[in-house]
Motif scaffolding. Structure first.
Motif, short mmCIF file in Angstrom:
data_model
loop_
_atom_site.label_atom_id
_atom_site.label_comp_id
_atom_site.label_asym_id
_atom_site.label_seq_id
_atom_site.Cartn_x
_atom_site.Cartn_y
_atom_site.Cartn_z
N SER A 1 0.84 -1.19 0.00
CA SER A 1 0.00 0.00 0.00
C SER A 1 0.88 1.25 0.00
CB SER A 1 -0.93 -0.01 1.21
OG SER A 1 -0.18 0.01 2.41
N GLY A 2 0.24 2.39 -0.27
CA GLY A 2 0.96 3.64 -0.28
C GLY A 2 1.15 4.17 -1.70
N ARG A 3 2.12 5.07 -1.87
CA ARG A 3 2.41 5.65 -3.18
C ARG A 3 3.33 4.69 -3.93
NH1 ARG A 3 3.75 11.92 -3.21
NH2 ARG A 3 3.39 11.46 -5.40
N LEU A 4 2.75 3.98 -4.87
CA LEU A 4 3.45 2.89 -5.54
C LEU A 4 4.01 3.32 -6.88
CD1 LEU A 4 0.83 0.08 -4.80
CD2 LEU A 4 2.78 0.79 -3.41
N PHE A 5 5.13 2.71 -7.26
CA PHE A 5 5.66 2.90 -8.60
C PHE A 5 4.65 2.38 -9.62
CE2 PHE A 5 9.59 4.43 -7.27
CZ PHE A 5 10.20 3.57 -6.37
N GLY A 6 4.75 2.81 -10.84
CA GLY A 6 3.78 2.40 -11.84
C GLY A 6 3.80 0.93 -12.15
N TYR A 7 4.98 0.36 -12.29
CA TYR A 7 5.10 -1.05 -12.67
C TYR A 7 6.12 -1.71 -11.74
CZ TYR A 7 2.64 0.51 -16.82
OH TYR A 7 1.72 1.05 -17.67
N SER B 1 12.01 -2.20 -10.17
CA SER B 1 12.35 -3.07 -11.29
C SER B 1 12.55 -4.50 -10.82
CB SER B 1 13.63 -2.58 -11.97
OG SER B 1 14.77 -2.82 -11.15
N PHE B 2 12.43 -5.41 -11.75
CA PHE B 2 12.61 -6.83 -11.48
C PHE B 2 14.03 -7.13 -11.05
CE2 PHE B 2 11.67 -11.16 -11.60
CZ PHE B 2 12.52 -11.87 -12.45
#
Length: 121
Positions: free
Chosen positions: A24-30, A100-101
């Motif tokens: 939860s929270g302000r998440l990266f797009g991907y 990123s992965f």
């Protein structure tokens, strides 16, 4: 960003557990998600990672064929299905989050609080 893991517990050798982690929270797009673990006296080690679309996964050699990582983006949740558990799987399991992965398996941006998994022999 907050990560809340659950699902740990005590299980006998050969048993199964399913861990979950809600982000939860302000998440990266991907964002990518992963799992690490830390046994007493040991350093934290990588277990599994999954990218945003679930098209790519990566596992530590010690868990390949026994553990499966998956995610539900609608629920902002990552799972770790653990089968054929062994006493050496005993550890505190942490979920991890990164942009990123590649990064989630090496230097995650955020960590969850950990959930204890104990496998009895």
């Amino acid at each position: 960003v907050q990560l809340q893991a659950c699902g740990g517990g005590l299980v006998q050798t050969g048993g199964s557990l399913r861990l979950s982690c809600v982000v939860s929270g302000r998440l990266f797009g991907y964002y990518a998600l992963g799992w690490f673990r830390q046994a007493p006296g040991n350093e934290r080690e990588f277990v599994a990672a999954i990218n945003w679309s679930a098209s790519a996964t990566n596992y530590a050699d010690s868990v390949k064929g026994r553990f499966t990582i998956s995610r539900d983006n609608a629920k902002n949740t990552v799972y770790l299905q653990m089968n054929s558990l062994k006493p050496e799987d005993t550890a505190v399991y942490y979920c991890a989050y990164a942009a990123s992965f590649v990064r989630v398996g090496t230097r995650p941006h955020y960590w969850g609080q950990g959930t204890q998994v104990t496998v009895s022999s």
